[in-house]
Write a protein that holds these residues in place. Structure first.
Motif, PDB file in Angstrom:
ATOM      1  N   ALA A  30      14.363  50.199  38.302  1.00  0.00           N
ATOM      2  CA  ALA A  30      13.097  50.863  38.637  1.00  0.00           C
ATOM      3  C   ALA A  30      12.844  52.063  37.728  1.00  0.00           C
ATOM      4  CB  ALA A  30      13.103  51.301  40.099  1.00  0.00           C
ATOM      5  N   GLY A  31      13.794  52.356  36.843  1.00  0.00           N
ATOM      6  CA  GLY A  31      13.669  53.527  35.970  1.00  0.00           C
ATOM      7  C   GLY A  31      12.764  53.258  34.783  1.00  0.00           C
ATOM      8  N   ASP A  52      17.542  48.753  42.969  1.00  0.00           N
ATOM      9  CA  ASP A  52      17.575  50.182  42.591  1.00  0.00           C
ATOM     10  C   ASP A  52      17.582  50.989  43.879  1.00  0.00           C
ATOM     11  OD1 ASP A  52      16.729  52.857  41.577  1.00  0.00           O
ATOM     12  OD2 ASP A  52      16.342  51.777  39.728  1.00  0.00           O
ATOM     13  N   ASN A  53      18.342  52.087  43.894  1.00  0.00           N
ATOM     14  CA  ASN A  53      18.329  52.935  45.097  1.00  0.00           C
ATOM     15  C   ASN A  53      17.386  54.134  44.923  1.00  0.00           C
ATOM     16  OD1 ASN A  53      19.793  54.467  43.344  1.00  0.00           O
ATOM     17  ND2 ASN A  53      21.463  54.928  44.762  1.00  0.00           N
ATOM     18  N   LEU A  54      16.603  54.142  43.845  1.00  0.00           N
ATOM     19  CA  LEU A  54      15.590  55.178  43.599  1.00  0.00           C
ATOM     20  C   LEU A  54      16.193  56.577  43.720  1.00  0.00           C
ATOM     21  CD1 LEU A  54      12.744  53.460  45.646  1.00  0.00           C
ATOM     22  CD2 LEU A  54      13.245  53.220  43.222  1.00  0.00           C
ATOM     23  N   ASN A  57      15.583  60.347  38.866  1.00  0.00           N
ATOM     24  CA  ASN A  57      14.206  60.384  38.352  1.00  0.00           C
ATOM     25  C   ASN A  57      13.245  59.674  39.310  1.00  0.00           C
ATOM     26  OD1 ASN A  57      14.817  61.731  35.959  1.00  0.00           O
ATOM     27  ND2 ASN A  57      15.506  59.850  34.990  1.00  0.00           N
ATOM     28  N   SER A  58      13.322  60.034  40.585  1.00  0.00           N
ATOM     29  CA  SER A  58      12.600  59.277  41.599  1.00  0.00           C
ATOM     30  C   SER A  58      11.491  60.106  42.242  1.00  0.00           C
ATOM     31  CB  SER A  58      13.580  58.864  42.693  1.00  0.00           C
ATOM     32  OG  SER A  58      13.943  60.025  43.399  1.00  0.00           O
ATOM     33  N   GLU A  61      13.068  63.061  44.184  1.00  0.00           N
ATOM     34  CA  GLU A  61      13.438  64.158  43.277  1.00  0.00           C
ATOM     35  C   GLU A  61      12.180  64.910  42.834  1.00  0.00           C
ATOM     36  OE1 GLU A  61      15.232  62.943  39.526  1.00  0.00           O
ATOM     37  OE2 GLU A  61      17.108  63.771  40.265  1.00  0.00           O
ATOM     38  N   ASN A  62      11.154  64.148  42.507  1.00  0.00           N
ATOM     39  CA  ASN A  62       9.921  64.767  42.024  1.00  0.00           C
ATOM     40  C   ASN A  62       9.259  65.628  43.097  1.00  0.00           C
ATOM     41  OD1 ASN A  62       7.833  65.109  40.018  1.00  0.00           O
ATOM     42  ND2 ASN A  62       6.554  63.855  41.349  1.00  0.00           N
ATOM     43  N   LEU A  80       5.233  57.506  38.522  1.00  0.00           N
ATOM     44  CA  LEU A  80       6.173  56.726  39.337  1.00  0.00           C
ATOM     45  C   LEU A  80       5.448  55.691  40.187  1.00  0.00           C
ATOM     46  CD1 LEU A  80       8.533  59.684  40.289  1.00  0.00           C
ATOM     47  CD2 LEU A  80       9.174  57.688  38.918  1.00  0.00           C
ATOM     48  N   ASN A  96      15.568  47.701  47.488  1.00  0.00           N
ATOM     49  CA  ASN A  96      16.248  48.992  47.579  1.00  0.00           C
ATOM     50  C   ASN A  96      17.738  48.771  47.855  1.00  0.00           C
ATOM     51  OD1 ASN A  96      17.128  51.584  48.162  1.00  0.00           O
ATOM     52  ND2 ASN A  96      15.134  52.167  49.009  1.00  0.00           N
TER      53      ASN A  96
END
Ligand SMILES: NC(=O)c1ccc[n+]([C@@H]2O[C@H](COP(=O)([O-])OP(=O)(O)OC[C@H]3O[C@@H](n4cnc5c(N)ncnc54)[C@H](O)[C@@H]3O)[C@@H](O)[C@H]2O)c1
Length: 365
Positions: A30-31, A52-54, A57-58, A61-62, A80, A96
């Motif tokens: 997902a990156g 992806d566990n997000l 850079n998720s 985080e944002n 995103l 996920n």
């Protein structure tokens, strides 16, 4: 004489039949690289799923990173969310899953039944990785161990594992150019974990017959990246009135690569891996290092108000240069399309638009 064309002449579209019918699982997909690769593969007819566990850079985080200002937060949120929209529109599944947990990843393997697996999970920054060596180890190597252990009993069905390594495995360059035969001299936790990953992948090939491909990219830039590498930081600094710092006058050189070129190379390496026991390592870059000063000059052209500021060179600055792409050109027909002058300019113009849109959205709210 054979009527097979030389590999260097393989047209991109002719790879479609090799990818259609393939089920490709992207771990950490997902990156930045992963979602672009997923879109590229799906356009070539492959069935793509992401685990992806997000975590890096998720969106989370944002939203909670306290140092981020409002426009930046808004712009990154848009980057995103548009990743998700593009993936959904392309029919890519996003599952996920924390790949550190073998049983969870095992359920994904049972569900997706991949024919190819690409491993991308990591803290994808040497600077961030240095702050959290234990987490770096787990996200890069425990996830890789789990992927390889799940592939090992399935080698009749899974013909290839691709591992995203890094140009940092070469360490400080001794000359201008390195190729895949240059002996790696990685420094620091990030580069060493990448090198360990490469060794692990090759061991699963020699000991257990897993088909493997190692990709070494360098200094990527492109749409919807939020990692704030120098190529993103420069254009963002220009837009926010912060200086673009040129250490040592900006004479440091990097093999800057546009994401579309990397995706082209990775798609070729996935399509052309025709034998399960095959193993290869490829530099996939633009293949010509450019200076930081040249990067800054393009920003200045797109954002004329950009402030360029010289600084003394840091003592521990890595010494880099060009990664030869001769092997990828010869074996995969890889030919990058985007020099800095067109690729980076296109990205900067996209960034300016995205930034302005984020500002307008904030004003409306
Ligand atoms: N971007 C570059 O310039 C560059 C250069 C060389 C190599 N690489 C390598 O390419 C790979 C992808 O880089 P990127 O730029 O897309 O990074 P990114 O941070 O955008 O993506 C990494 C993804 O891995 C996921 N992830 C992390 N831990 C996970 C876990 N335990 N389970 C499931 N998912 C997990 C994250 O949530 C994230 O979506 C990384 O291995 C990186 O080291 C990147």
């Amino acid at each position: 004489m054979t009527d097979t064309p030389p590999v260097t002449d393989i047209p991109y579209d002719s790879l479609k039949p090799k990818l259609s019918g393939q089920r490709i699982l992207l771990i950490g997909g997902a990156g930045f690289i992963g979602h672009n690769l997923a879109l590229g593969l799906s356009a070539m007819g492959a069935e793509v799923a992401i685990a992806d566990n997000l975590m890096v850079n998720s969106l989370i985080e944002n939203s909670f990173e306290s140092k981020r200002d409002l426009v930046q937060r808004q712009a990154y949120q848009h980057f995103l969310l548009s990743r998700f929209e593009l993936l959904r529109e392309a029919g890519v599944r996003l599952i996920n899953c924390d790949a550190r947990h073998l049983a969870d990843l095992g359920r994904v393997f049972e569900d997706v039944r991949p024919t190819k697996v690409v491993h991308l999970a990591a803290i994808a920054s040497a600077v961030d990785a240095k702050k959290e060596p234990g987490l770096t180890f787990d996200l890069q190597l425990i996830t890789l161990r789990n992927a390889l252990e799940l592939v090992r009993p399935r080698i009749d069905a899974i013909n290839q594992v691709m591992f995203l390594s890094s140009s940092t495995v070469y360490g400080d360059f001794e000359g201008d150019t390195v190729d895949e035969t240059t002996f790696p001299r990685p420094e620091g936790i990030y580069a060493n974990a990448k090198f360990m990953g490469e060794r692990l992948v090759r061991t699963y090939r020699t000991q257990y017959g897993v088909g493997t491909t190692v990709i070494r990219p360098s200094a990527l830039y492109g749409e919807r990246c939020i990692s704030r590498r120098v190529s993103q930081a420069f254009v963002e600094n220009a837009l926010t009135g912060k200086p673009l710092l040129l250490e040592g006058g900006g004479d440091g050189r990097l093999d800057f690569t546009y994401i579309e070129d990397l995706v082209q190379g990775m798609v070729r390496a996935l399509a052309l891996h025709d034998a399960p026991e095959k193993s290869s390592t490829y530099n996939i870059t633009f293949g010509n290092a450019r200076t930081i000063a040249e990067l800054a000059a393009i920003v200045k052209d797109v954002v004329p108000g950009a402030i360029l500021e010289e600084r003394p060179r840091a003592m521990d600055k890595p010494i880099r240069g060009t990664l030869s792409i001769e092997r990828a050109s010869r074996e995969l027909g890889f030919k990058p399309d985007w020099p800095l002058e067109t690729g980076y300019r296109r990205y900067c113009e996209w960034y300016v638009d995205a930034w302005e849109r984020a500002k307008r959205q904030l004003e409306r709210n």
